[in-house]
Scaffold this motif. Structure first.
Motif, PDB file in Angstrom:
ATOM      1  N   MET A   1       0.842  -1.168   0.000  1.00  0.00           N
ATOM      2  CA  MET A   1       0.000   0.000   0.000  1.00  0.00           C
ATOM      3  C   MET A   1       0.892   1.237   0.000  1.00  0.00           C
ATOM      4  O   MET A   1       1.794   1.346   0.820  1.00  0.00           O
ATOM      5  N   THR A   2       0.609   2.166  -0.906  1.00  0.00           N
ATOM      6  CA  THR A   2       1.341   3.424  -0.983  1.00  0.00           C
ATOM      7  C   THR A   2       0.552   4.517  -0.273  1.00  0.00           C
ATOM      8  O   THR A   2      -0.603   4.312   0.113  1.00  0.00           O
ATOM      9  N   ASP A   5      -2.622   5.049  -2.147  1.00  0.00           N
ATOM     10  CA  ASP A   5      -3.626   4.029  -1.810  1.00  0.00           C
ATOM     11  C   ASP A   5      -4.265   4.336  -0.458  1.00  0.00           C
ATOM     12  O   ASP A   5      -5.475   4.195  -0.288  1.00  0.00           O
ATOM     13  N   LEU A   9      -8.202   5.057   0.502  1.00  0.00           N
ATOM     14  CA  LEU A   9      -8.864   4.278   1.543  1.00  0.00           C
ATOM     15  C   LEU A   9      -9.488   5.192   2.589  1.00  0.00           C
ATOM     16  O   LEU A   9     -10.647   5.023   2.980  1.00  0.00           O
TER      17      LEU A   9
END
Length: 106
Positions: A1-2, A5, A9
């Motif tokens: 997950m960056t 991302d 979210l």
């Protein structure tokens, strides 16, 4: 997950648990914990996103929309400062951080 991302979210109203892990006081990684598992934040190339301080990590999380995290330090013990090892199931020392306070810095 960056971080991108994570921002998506958080924008969807899904708030994962965010932990800023301190390693030797010189490397800080962010662990993102969701209902499907946990991972450290990554850069676009797949390497861990490394921060130079908990403040730098907190500002990045605040800019992504995060509001709360915990700074996690491993418990120091006798050979480091002359006290007994931590006996707790989770031997980490945790400090809460309100990311909204850091959002103004970034």
């Amino acid at each position: 997950m960056t971080l991108v991302d994570l921002k998506v979210l958080l924008a969807k109203g899904r708030a994962p648990t965010l932990e800023i892990h301190a390693f030797e006081g010189i490397i800080y990684l962010v662990k993102v914990i969701t209902e499907v598992g946990e991972t450290f934040l990554k850069k676009a190339d797949g390497d861990n996103q490394v921060f130079k301080s908990s403040t730098q990590a907190g500002i990045a999380l605040a800019n992504a929309g995060g509001t709360y995290a915990e700074i996690v330090h491993q418990c120091v013990y006798d050979e480091v400062i002359g006290r007994q090892p931590c006996e707790a199931e989770d031997p980490a020392l945790r400090t809460p951080i309100d990311l909204r306070l850091l959002g103004e810095l970034g």
